[in-house]
Design an enzyme around this catalytic site. Structure first.
Site, PDB file in Angstrom:
ATOM      1  N   ASP A 107      16.676  42.013  57.602  1.00 13.06           N
ATOM      2  CA  ASP A 107      15.360  42.314  57.021  1.00 13.06           C
ATOM      3  C   ASP A 107      14.487  41.061  57.095  1.00 13.06           C
ATOM      4  O   ASP A 107      13.823  40.679  56.140  1.00 13.06           O
ATOM      5  CB  ASP A 107      15.531  42.764  55.565  1.00 13.06           C
ATOM      6  CG  ASP A 107      14.252  43.382  54.981  1.00 13.06           C
ATOM      7  OD1 ASP A 107      13.318  43.667  55.756  1.00 13.06           O
ATOM      8  OD2 ASP A 107      14.178  43.555  53.752  1.00 13.06           O
TER       9      ASP A 107
ATOM     10  N   GLU B  25      21.146  30.332  42.884  1.00 15.19           N
ATOM     11  CA  GLU B  25      20.682  28.971  42.697  1.00 15.19           C
ATOM     12  C   GLU B  25      19.176  28.908  42.955  1.00 15.19           C
ATOM     13  O   GLU B  25      18.632  29.676  43.743  1.00 15.19           O
ATOM     14  CB  GLU B  25      21.417  28.003  43.621  1.00 15.19           C
ATOM     15  CG  GLU B  25      21.140  28.210  45.096  1.00 15.19           C
ATOM     16  CD  GLU B  25      21.734  27.127  45.971  1.00 15.19           C
ATOM     17  OE1 GLU B  25      21.702  25.941  45.583  1.00 15.19           O
ATOM     18  OE2 GLU B  25      22.232  27.469  47.061  1.00 15.19           O
ATOM     19  N   TRP B  26      18.501  28.009  42.270  1.00 14.44           N
ATOM     20  CA  TRP B  26      17.063  27.812  42.447  1.00 14.44           C
ATOM     21  C   TRP B  26      16.834  26.963  43.683  1.00 14.44           C
ATOM     22  O   TRP B  26      17.426  25.895  43.841  1.00 14.44           O
ATOM     23  CB  TRP B  26      16.465  27.136  41.218  1.00 14.44           C
ATOM     24  CG  TRP B  26      14.994  26.914  41.320  1.00 14.44           C
ATOM     25  CD1 TRP B  26      14.359  25.765  41.680  1.00 14.44           C
ATOM     26  CD2 TRP B  26      13.959  27.874  41.074  1.00 14.44           C
ATOM     27  NE1 TRP B  26      12.995  25.935  41.668  1.00 14.44           N
ATOM     28  CE2 TRP B  26      12.717  27.225  41.301  1.00 14.44           C
ATOM     29  CE3 TRP B  26      13.961  29.209  40.685  1.00 14.44           C
ATOM     30  CZ2 TRP B  26      11.501  27.865  41.147  1.00 14.44           C
ATOM     31  CZ3 TRP B  26      12.741  29.858  40.532  1.00 14.44           C
ATOM     32  CH2 TRP B  26      11.536  29.193  40.752  1.00 14.44           C
ATOM     33  N   ILE B  27      15.964  27.436  44.579  1.00 10.59           N
ATOM     34  CA  ILE B  27      15.632  26.718  45.812  1.00 10.59           C
ATOM     35  C   ILE B  27      14.161  26.342  45.775  1.00 10.59           C
ATOM     36  O   ILE B  27      13.298  27.199  45.563  1.00 10.59           O
ATOM     37  CB  ILE B  27      15.908  27.588  47.062  1.00 10.59           C
ATOM     38  CG1 ILE B  27      17.368  28.054  47.096  1.00 10.59           C
ATOM     39  CG2 ILE B  27      15.536  26.819  48.335  1.00 10.59           C
ATOM     40  CD1 ILE B  27      18.373  26.961  47.221  1.00 10.59           C
TER      41      ILE B  27
END
Length: 295
Positions: free
Chosen positions: A199, A96-98
């Site tokens: 990470d 999904e685009w955030i």
């Protein structure tokens, strides 16, 4: 990848993710040094797509699994993934685009929610499948003993890779081998196995709607939360209010400052094996501190 080939791959990714709406825009964007990154817009939604033509085995599956396990804790925001592939020549991860703007509470929220994540525990340390840090393989196992896992599967694996590539030899090799023999003087054997991003440096979190912080690009494992915190202090670090909020929610153990360089050592060794000698001096300083300059 050529535009028409990428469009075909995007359509496959959307179909695998059960989003069948028509693609309106595919645009290459900045997204890190390892993968190609694309903004994808359909009639109904926006997506972020990573692509790597020569991704190693289970590369994107590993990341997707980490995102799922982090999301399942219901503690900290992570992007949802729709689909992935590790097929040769067409490796991808569709997310999904955030997008959003930072507020004066964003970093504080990140610290508090990371502490909440670290209060979620597994049964054992490590992980049941191998992962990656960058493109560097990270061998794994599940182990009740954190010291054994960290010594053998983290520091030990980087030592082996460094010897193979010639990045670790001479005094540095001898000091590292001695450190592994005596690591129990500093690193605990039995601590709670927290859910860890694995990470988490300053480039692996982004801002979403309402200033909500999201963590991205995990290399998931269960382990000592201080291992995660130590890495946040490398390569630019995080602001003081992040640490204040974390420590208020989940106070650090008193020995944290004593073991922090030993936890940072793993990430410095991984960067040495990935990028070369520019990280050697920091490694040698840690080894001199714990083993002695005249070893």
């Amino acid at each position: 990848m050529k535009n028409n080939e990428m469009e075909k791959l995007v359509r496959i990714a959307l179909e695998n993710g059960r989003d069948y709406s028509e693609v309106q825009t595919i645009k290459k964007i900045k997204g890190g040094s390892i993968n190609e990154a694309y903004y994808v817009q359909t009639i109904d939604a926006e997506f972020f797509m990573k692509f790597h033509a020569n991704a190693p085995k289970f590369f994107f599956k590993s990341e997707a699994t980490g995102l799922r396990l982090l999301k399942e804790t219901n503690t900290i925001s992570v992007p949802s993934f729709l689909s992935y592939s590790d097929q040769p020549g067409r490796g991808f991860l569709l997310l999904e685009w955030i997008e959003g703007r930072k507020t004066d509470k964003t970093e504080e929220t990140l610290g508090r929610k990371l502490a909440d994540l670290h209060k979620s525990f597994g049964r054992l340390h490590g992980f049941d499948s191998d992962t990656y840090i960058g493109l560097l393989p990270q061998p794994n196992e599940l182990n009740a003993n954190w010291l054994e896992y960290y010594r053998d599967k983290r520091l030990g694996s980087q030592l082996e890779q460094g010897i193979e590539t010639g990045n670790i030899e001479g005094k540095r090799r001898k000091q590292l081998e001695k450190l592994l023999e005596t690591l129990d003087e500093w690193i605990p054997s039995f601590v709670e196995p927290s859910h860890l991003h694995g990470d988490l440096y300053s480039g692996n979190w982004i801002v979403g709607p309402g200033g909500e912080p999201y963590i991205v690009d995990p290399s998931f494992l269960y382990g000592d939360r201080h291992f995660e915190l130590a890495y946040t202090e490398l390569f630019g670090g995080f602001p003081s209010k992040f640490y204040e909020a974390y420590n208020e929610n989940y106070p650090l153990r008193k020995e944290y400052e004593d073991i922090k360089p030993l936890y940072q050592l793993y990430y410095l060794m991984a960067h040495l094996n990935l990028f070369g000698e520019m990280y050697g001096e920091q490694i040698d300083q840690i080894l001199d501190k714990y083993i002695g300059e005249n070893f």
